[in-house]
Design a protein around this motif. Structure first.
Motif, short mmCIF file in Angstrom:
data_model
loop_
_atom_site.label_atom_id
_atom_site.label_comp_id
_atom_site.label_asym_id
_atom_site.label_seq_id
_atom_site.Cartn_x
_atom_site.Cartn_y
_atom_site.Cartn_z
N GLU A 73 6.74 10.33 -2.12
CA GLU A 73 5.78 10.47 -3.33
C GLU A 73 5.94 11.51 -4.33
O GLU A 73 6.51 11.13 -5.32
N ASN B 83 4.29 10.54 3.17
CA ASN B 83 4.18 9.33 2.67
C ASN B 83 4.64 11.25 1.31
O ASN B 83 5.29 10.60 0.29
N PHE C 254 -1.98 5.87 -0.40
CA PHE C 254 -0.31 5.42 -1.06
C PHE C 254 -0.01 4.53 -0.54
O PHE C 254 0.94 4.25 -0.50
N LYS D 33 5.10 -1.73 -4.88
CA LYS D 33 5.63 -0.31 -4.95
C LYS D 33 6.74 0.09 -6.00
O LYS D 33 5.41 0.62 -7.26
N THR E 195 -0.90 5.55 -8.68
CA THR E 195 -0.72 6.86 -7.27
C THR E 195 -0.82 6.47 -6.26
O THR E 195 -0.67 6.79 -4.48
N ARG F 86 4.50 1.62 -9.56
CA ARG F 86 4.77 3.22 -9.61
C ARG F 86 5.32 2.54 -10.85
O ARG F 86 4.47 3.71 -12.03
#
Ligand code: ADP
Length: 264
Positions: free
Chosen positions: A45, A41, A206, A211, A220, A215
């Motif tokens: 990320e 992850n 995460f 998503k 975060t 984002r």
């Protein structure tokens, strides 16, 4: 399950017994799997903002820098992505310190309602115009043994999420309830909500319910995971309730100090 067999021998090498050790390795394996997921992850990320930055910087190098309109926009994107990456690395460092127990709480006696009002006042100072904060507090004094800075971080995370996911003209209700041995704090918004099967997951590292969208909002995916660690370090619990399209409420509890002191 893992099993180990061994034999017990006497002085003449005669077998006098057997030892069988059976160990449950599910827990061990789960921890290993979590660690692997975590590393993957983190890499993913961090790669996302880096790839974005790379393509914008390439475009600038290829000539976009000469365009007075486009150049500042592209630089703005690169700057936002850098800032998000810094936030993420800082959050990760904090989580790893908490994992290693190198993040001690600096606790003091705090009157919670007064303290909560101050935190909300700070949010009122630069609140988006279309959002309203409503306060619902009990009368009296409620003392909690806590680390103010860290509790502020918990509230900042939850309240900024509520603001971030609120619709135009949304109201956010900030509530404290006295539940005898603890206080129950709740932050309720009228936003998009979280699907039922994802309500627990949002406290994982995460995890993001959506998503792409979150984002873009600069998240975060670590805020609620840090909040959970911090609330639990204060011997409280944290959870969420939600109705998709209607809104979300995040709750947490904090043990009250010495009951005789209450209601002065
Ligand atoms: P992020 O930095 O992405 O906001 P968080 O750990 O704070 O990370 O939250 C995890 C995820 O939980 C978010 O990405 C979002 O999908 C969801 N979430 C958190 N708070 C809310 C809320 N008030 N309304 C809707 N979704 C939320």
């Amino acid at each position: 399950i893992r099993a180990n067999f061994s034999t017990i021998l006497d002085d003449e090498d005669e077998v006098t017994g057997f030892i069988t050790v059976i160990s449950d390795v599910t827990e061990q394996e789960r921890v290993e799997q979590e660690r692997r997921d975590f590393v993957s992850n983190v890499s993913h990320e961090l790669r996302t903002p880096l790839t974005t930055m790379k393509s914008y910087i390439e475009a600038l190098t290829d000539g976009a820098w000469q365009d007075k309109e486009i150049a500042p926009k592209f630089l703005g994107v690169a700057q936002n992505e850098t800032e998000r990456m810094i936030r993420m690395v800082n959050d990760l460092l904090q989580l790893s310190k908490m994992d290693a127990n190198e993040y001690p709480l600096q606790r003091e006696r705090v009157e919670f309602v007064g303290y909560f009002h101050q935190v909300i006042d700070r949010f009122e100072m630069n609140l988006p115009e279309h959002i309203k904060l409503l306060r619902d507090m009990p009368k009296g004094q409620y003392e909690v043994w806590m680390d103010k800075d860290k509790m502020t971080q918990v509230l900042d995370n939850i309240i900024s999420n509520a603001i971030k996911y609120s619709p135009e003209g949304g109201e956010i209700r900030l509530k404290v309830e006295n539940r005898r041995h603890h206080l129950q704090v709740s932050i309720q918004d009228q936003g998009m909500g979280i699907a039922y099967d994802k309500l627990e997951k949002v406290f994982e590292r995460f995890y993001r319910a959506d998503k792409a969208r979150t984002r873009k909002l600069g998240g975060t995916g670590l805020g609620l995971a840090i909040s959970k660690e911090l609330v639990e370090a204060h011997h409280g619990q944290i959870w969420a309730k939600s109705k998709e399209g209607k809104g979300t409420t995040v709750f947490f509890t904090l043990p009250l100090m010495n009951q005789k002191r209450r209601g002065r």
